[in-house]
Design an enzyme around this catalytic site. Structure first.
Site, PDB file in Angstrom:
ATOM      1  N   PRO A   2       0.845  -1.492   0.435  1.00 41.43           N
ATOM      2  CA  PRO A   2       0.183   0.420  -0.286  1.00 41.43           C
ATOM      3  C   PRO A   2       0.829   1.315  -0.463  1.00 41.43           C
ATOM      4  O   PRO A   2       2.236   1.237   1.060  1.00 41.43           O
ATOM      5  CB  PRO A   2      -0.803  -0.224   1.590  1.00 41.43           C
ATOM      6  CG  PRO A   2      -0.452  -1.836   1.862  1.00 41.43           C
ATOM      7  CD  PRO A   2       0.774  -2.051   1.563  1.00 41.43           C
ATOM      8  N   GLU A   3       0.326   2.517  -0.637  1.00 40.56           N
ATOM      9  CA  GLU A   3       1.250   3.208  -1.198  1.00 40.56           C
ATOM     10  C   GLU A   3       0.579   4.585  -0.482  1.00 40.56           C
ATOM     11  O   GLU A   3      -0.699   3.966   0.116  1.00 40.56           O
ATOM     12  CB  GLU A   3       1.532   3.581  -2.829  1.00 40.56           C
ATOM     13  CG  GLU A   3       2.556   2.850  -2.577  1.00 40.56           C
ATOM     14  CD  GLU A   3       3.047   2.787  -4.745  1.00 40.56           C
ATOM     15  OE1 GLU A   3       3.162   3.603  -4.393  1.00 40.56           O
ATOM     16  OE2 GLU A   3       3.047   1.858  -4.566  1.00 40.56           O
ATOM     17  N   HIS A  99      -4.781 -15.446   9.676  1.00 32.84           N
ATOM     18  CA  HIS A  99      -2.583 -14.113   9.902  1.00 32.84           C
ATOM     19  C   HIS A  99      -3.246 -12.699  10.479  1.00 32.84           C
ATOM     20  O   HIS A  99      -2.823 -12.022  10.841  1.00 32.84           O
ATOM     21  CB  HIS A  99      -2.244 -14.011   9.184  1.00 32.84           C
ATOM     22  CG  HIS A  99      -1.481 -14.991   7.950  1.00 32.84           C
ATOM     23  ND1 HIS A  99      -0.935 -16.143   8.452  1.00 32.84           N
ATOM     24  CD2 HIS A  99      -2.505 -15.367   6.496  1.00 32.84           C
ATOM     25  CE1 HIS A  99      -1.019 -16.424   7.581  1.00 32.84           C
ATOM     26  NE2 HIS A  99      -1.311 -16.929   6.454  1.00 32.84           N
ATOM     27  N   ARG A 118       2.377 -11.244   5.942  1.00 35.67           N
ATOM     28  CA  ARG A 118       4.259 -11.897   5.884  1.00 35.67           C
ATOM     29  C   ARG A 118       4.682 -10.932   7.272  1.00 35.67           C
ATOM     30  O   ARG A 118       6.724 -10.997   7.524  1.00 35.67           O
ATOM     31  CB  ARG A 118       4.953 -11.062   4.701  1.00 35.67           C
ATOM     32  CG  ARG A 118       4.155 -11.983   3.322  1.00 35.67           C
ATOM     33  CD  ARG A 118       4.786 -11.449   2.074  1.00 35.67           C
ATOM     34  NE  ARG A 118       5.491 -11.616   1.776  1.00 35.67           N
ATOM     35  CZ  ARG A 118       6.537 -11.244   0.970  1.00 35.67           C
ATOM     36  NH1 ARG A 118       6.202 -10.566  -0.145  1.00 35.67           N
ATOM     37  NH2 ARG A 118       7.862 -10.964   0.729  1.00 35.67           N
ATOM     38  N   ARG A 162      21.447  14.794  -7.366  1.00 36.42           N
ATOM     39  CA  ARG A 162      21.142  13.636  -6.898  1.00 36.42           C
ATOM     40  C   ARG A 162      21.266  13.058  -8.267  1.00 36.42           C
ATOM     41  O   ARG A 162      20.257  13.138  -8.893  1.00 36.42           O
ATOM     42  CB  ARG A 162      19.657  13.704  -6.679  1.00 36.42           C
ATOM     43  CG  ARG A 162      19.347  13.986  -4.914  1.00 36.42           C
ATOM     44  CD  ARG A 162      20.467  13.024  -4.508  1.00 36.42           C
ATOM     45  NE  ARG A 162      19.575  12.024  -4.043  1.00 36.42           N
ATOM     46  CZ  ARG A 162      18.475  10.918  -2.894  1.00 36.42           C
ATOM     47  NH1 ARG A 162      17.604  11.968  -2.487  1.00 36.42           N
ATOM     48  NH2 ARG A 162      18.211  10.157  -3.080  1.00 36.42           N
TER      49      ARG A 162
END
Ligand SMILES: [Zn+2]
Length: 283
Positions: A2-3, A99, A118, A162
């Protein structure tokens, strides 16, 4: 993973359904999910507290806690979903999903549940909130494009000197907080910039295009309640999928025609991550 748009959708869900509730019980399962502090300390810090708000910085949910002994606020529950975490708000008696790592019982009988196959995700109670409301534990995060805003001058300052690839720059949470693999590809497509371009090579007009694309893509993805991929790992607080995956222009569309020009979408490796782009639309 998820972002920003997915976590913002969860934040809005918390604001609508959970803010104002009081924590009645906390149950933890397994040892990985609470690892920054003693799990008993987290349980004690949460129990009896009022959920007094719902904030977000980057991919972190920050839930301020009120109603503590002697103090109001100053602490917050921080939730980071990482690879596979889900935060769900369910009615009392809903079957416990496989889970499930944490169950937070609320005073209306509903429960907040953290499910994480996970176990990369985590929960912790942070203290010493800055005046902004951001926990000091998250001080290393760069500006959040929606919470803090970002303009072309600031982006130019972040990108200058950068030499890393543009995609690497967008994924660096210390530079900008909240963008991950999916939205980096979509933002760079919208901006007409190749993911492997050196960050320091952008012209001023390109900084402007990139800033505009960041705002447009993230806003559209939030409006669509995020992206749920075929693994169905991301679901909103009520368990419903997002729909922005239907609007992905390049992400995971290798070989499919570019929506802009029909050229097959190309997949390359950029600093160890896959990147999808159109050779014709992006320079
Ligand atoms: Zn194209």
């Amino acid at each position: 993973m998820p972002e920003l748009p997915e976590v913002e959708t969860l934040r809005r869900g918390l604001e609508a359904a959970v803010v104002g509730r009081r924590v009645c019980s906390v149950a933890l399962f397994g040892e990985r999910t609470v690892r920054r502090q003693d799990p008993a300390q987290l349980v004690a810090a949460l129990s009896g507290r009022l959920v007094s708000g719902a904030a977000r910085w980057g991919k972190y949910l920050v839930v301020p806690l009120g109603g503590g002994a002697g103090d109001e606020g100053g602490e917050a529950l921080v939730v980071h979903l990482r690879m596979s975490g889900q935060l769900l708000h369910v009615g009392a008696g809903a079957p416990l999903a496989h889970h499930t790592r944490a169950v937070i019982g609320l005073d209306d009988g509903s429960e907040l549940r953290f499910v994480d196959p996970r176990t990369f995700g985590e929960l912790f109670v942070a203290d010493a909130l800055e005046a902004s409301g951001r926990p000091s534990a998250l001080a290393a995060l760069g500006p959040d494009p929606l919470v803090d805003g970002i303009d072309a001058d600031r982006l130019a300052a972040l990108a200058k000197r950068r030499r890393c690839a543009l995609k690497t720059l967008l994924l660096d949470q210390k530079v900008l907080a909240g963008i991950g693999n999916i939205y980096a590809d979509e933002i760079l497509f919208r901006a007409g910039l190749r993911p492997a371009r050196a960050a320091c090579s952008l012209a001023p007009v390109e900084h402007g295009r990139l800033v505009a694309a960041i705002g447009e893509v993230l806003a559209a993805a939030v409006a669509a309640r995020g992206s749920t991929l075929s693994d169905a790992r991301y679901l909103d607080l009520g368990g419903a999928p997002g729909s922005y995956q239907e609007h992905h222009a390049v992400y995971a569309r290798t070989g499919a025609p570019c929506l802009g020009c029909g050229t097959p979408v190309t997949r390359v490796r950029v600093a160890g991550r896959s990147a999808h782009f159109c050779r014709s639309c992006q320079a």
